[in-house]
Design an enzyme around this catalytic site. Sequence first.
Site, short mmCIF file in Angstrom:
data_model
loop_
_atom_site.label_atom_id
_atom_site.label_comp_id
_atom_site.label_asym_id
_atom_site.label_seq_id
_atom_site.Cartn_x
_atom_site.Cartn_y
_atom_site.Cartn_z
N LYS A 88 -3.81 -13.67 -26.04
CA LYS A 88 -3.70 -13.66 -24.57
C LYS A 88 -4.62 -14.73 -23.97
O LYS A 88 -5.74 -14.90 -24.44
CB LYS A 88 -4.11 -12.26 -24.08
CG LYS A 88 -3.91 -12.01 -22.59
CD LYS A 88 -4.33 -10.57 -22.23
CE LYS A 88 -4.00 -10.21 -20.80
NZ LYS A 88 -4.36 -8.82 -20.47
N SER A 163 -0.58 -6.32 -18.14
CA SER A 163 -0.71 -7.75 -17.97
C SER A 163 -0.54 -8.54 -19.27
O SER A 163 -0.29 -9.73 -19.21
CB SER A 163 -2.07 -8.06 -17.37
OG SER A 163 -3.11 -7.76 -18.29
N SER A 187 -2.91 -2.44 -19.68
CA SER A 187 -2.37 -3.78 -19.92
C SER A 187 -2.02 -4.10 -21.37
O SER A 187 -1.40 -5.13 -21.63
CB SER A 187 -3.35 -4.84 -19.41
OG SER A 187 -3.26 -4.95 -18.01
#
Lengths: 496, 488
Positions: A88, A163, A187
Amino acid sequence: MNFLSSQRLLNKMSKISELSLTKIVNGIKKKDFSSEEVTKSFIDSSKKSKKLNTYITECFDEALEISKNFDKKKDYKGLLSGVPIAVKDLFCTKNVKTTAGSKILHNFIPTYESTVTSNLWSQGAFLLGKLNCDEFAMGSSNETSFFGNVKNPYGEKLVPGGSSGGSASALAAGLTPATIGTDTGGSIRQPASFTGTVGLKPTYGRCSRWGIVAFASSLDQAGPMTNSVEDSALLLQAMSGYDSKDSTSVNKKIENYSSNLTEKIKGLKIGIPKEYRVDKMPTEIDDLWKKGIEYLKDAGAIIKNISLEHTMYALPAYYIVAPAEASSNLARYDGVKYGHRAVGKNLIEMYENTRSEGFGNEVKRRILIGTYVLSSGYYDAYYLKAQKVRQLIKNDFDKAFKDVDAILTPSTPSSAFKIGDKSDDPVSMYLNDIFTVPVNLSGLPAISVPAGYDKNNLPLGLQLIGKAFDEQTILNLSLAIEKRANFKKNYSVWWT
Amino acid sequence: MTEKKFDYFINGEKDKWEVIIGLEVHAQVLSQSKLFSSSSTKFGSEPNTQVSLVDSGFPGMLPVINQFCIEQSIKTGLGLKAKINLNSVFDRKNYFYADLPQGYQISQYKNPIVGEGEVILDMPYGTKKIGIERLHLEQDAGKSIHDMDPENSFVDLNRSGVALMEIVSKPDLRSPQEVNFYIKKLRSIMRYLGTCDGNMQEGSLRADVNVSVRTVGDKKFGTRCEIKNVNSIKFMEMAIEYEANRQIQLLESGKIIDQETRLFDTKKNSTRSMRSKEDAHDYRYFPDPDLLPLNLDKDLIDKLKKELPELPDQKKERFIKEHNLSSYEANILVSEKEISDYYEEVIKGCDKKLATNWITVELFAVLNKKNLSIKQSPISAKNLSSLIKMITSGKISGKIAKDVFEKMQSDDKDPKQIVEKEGLLQQSDPKELEKIIVAVISKNQDKVAQYKSGKEKLFGYFVGEVMKASKGKANPQLVNEILKNKLH
């Protein structure tokens, strides 16, 4: 290379990118294939996946170089020797652009490496690329990224969740053998549920936050996202550990999650919280939950009905605490030192222009909420009250864990929704986190494991919540569910 | 000694006014590294050379508390006879400025590390106790530089993250002089403790001064104004004087005081408004989620308490009791750690009263004249000590000692060597003295006759002649004795 052998290599490569992390690690060790072949395979599938929009930064050339060096040195000591991993884009990576999905950091190149990614690299893995995510990890659909929304392999029109949506999508589509995300209110677990993958949020303090772009410091926690429970145990072990650079990191022994992993869970007591049976919950979610209960019973677990009575206050409390911390954490993005800077006649105007241009709407909304709830005259009514609620939610869990070893709930109230469906309605978007948020407020570990499909054949996940620092138990329980649910990726590739 | 009375009141057109002052002193913690990072705190380095990723607010950077700074502030708290709070919390004070890289300052708001304490002042009108409200730890901001370029401002982050102790007094101070004494006493205590160097030129000690006025006899406090960031005692005194008079003028002309923050203009010797209460920042304090609450071990506090050095008040008491000094003398000697260190070195094996006189009269005269601190004294404590020992053992007279003291000032010469080299040893051999005295008497038979007939005042004349004949080296006491015998 003649046509036949290159064709064979191609077949082998495409197969590699479908293997689990554990199989790839073992395959490299047993020399079934080289690190270079593995890397090429993932680069190949990644290159064909532009439509998914998972990568913000590709490190393919560098990864290939490292893999070649690895094959020369043949050092197999690490847990992840020779494995390329995309992460990420919230983890700071040395000399590699780190954007947090925001325009304000679109040109930011750290001179340092986050502790968690460092841990992976010291176990023999290396960076394949940086994956798309909601801006500053604020979002549940990956629609708030400055770099555009990510698509779900299960449907071109579907969000991957957020996310860590780029991570989930890349993992599900076989673009990386495993990945890491961060989870502030769900997330990791929510996108895992939306993409049929396994996502684990460790206990707060288990993984260092040093070098991770902060969203809400008291809630943020990095965790593994993988295609199987076995992989999750392996990656968790590689990434966790005490870090003196993070004052909230906890100095506790890391278990050997992989070798302790077992589906023998007979006699474990599993709590079913009645408050998680929310209004308007689709029957298929309720059915999935029932199925989960059956799986665990089948494995010998004892099911107990429990109550977590303050659950209904978790979401409002979360949407006070998280924005409050975020409003302060994001103050450093002011155009003075790094990142995007707009022009202005004076300092104040430069700040205003920089932050107006640099932040997207959702980030601005949360900064405004956070600033409001901390402002004088409102602090007691909002922030302080929310902290008290947080304590009550923690107490609920403490009480429950006197009677049970883990808690089973659905991961999300629905399957992946359509892009644009909720982007104009923040509250309905926030409701997506209803099952995941209480866990962050309490600092507990939780995992989402794929357990079935909805009527449209979209994946659904079940969540297991564990006692603090007892990641092993929820991993074991997930394994038991995984074996019984027999979940298989059932999308058809539409993006190549 | 007649005790003076406190007399700092301001006579306005209509009333007699009392001035109420409270101070927020910012004292830089004496430590090698910053409060939340390992960067150096050295003063005067090239701009932006002592800045870590934490100090400059890079993404994902986290503060880690410097344990040494915690201990320094506990020690300071103990030195202020204050309550040490076993549980305290670091909060974020949020505001935007270019030299505040994180967009917030880490400070302590509701739960400071040190609670109530006190500082005792020895004023000319007696001792006065000043209450301490609290002491908390916080990080300093960087420095904005606006005068190096017509278009741009520069930022130096060397100071960013340096540990400060904010010491908040109660509104117990009543005059510029009390502020002067208070700052000096506070600085002295911290220097004794080694927790702050108190160097005001380098900004290690600066204060926000809260001033209000009320008519004499009024029990209620008036509205106060805060004068920000004053960095010398002289300026504090000037600012208070100006500000009190400004407030009195306003009140006497029927106006009210706006609670506001003001700046002291050292060139104009006046204060001007910086921001009003309405414009005051809303700092949105909240507990810093990157740091756990600070929980102190009682054992640590006990240990630090045991290790505490003797502080000025205790030292003063001891000097009065054990060295038989006056309160005035003791005050001077303990006022700075370096002076008391010097004194205690000098008195090793010599007369304490005499040592006190030599230090506070002779040595201080030299230091004042040459504008030196005691640390820069041209005469070492060791050499001053041996000079005094020569006086008390009768090797030299007090008069000769002053000459030797003069000579010692160049190159910190050993007084013994000076005395030996120049033959200044006191003549204390009774036989030798007798010879001189006999010679003086035989030379002045007429004066002897006058003396014997009752002009006893002439005794001094004979002493003078003997001293002259011995070139000042004769032991005056012995001369007296022998002369008396011979003249009978």
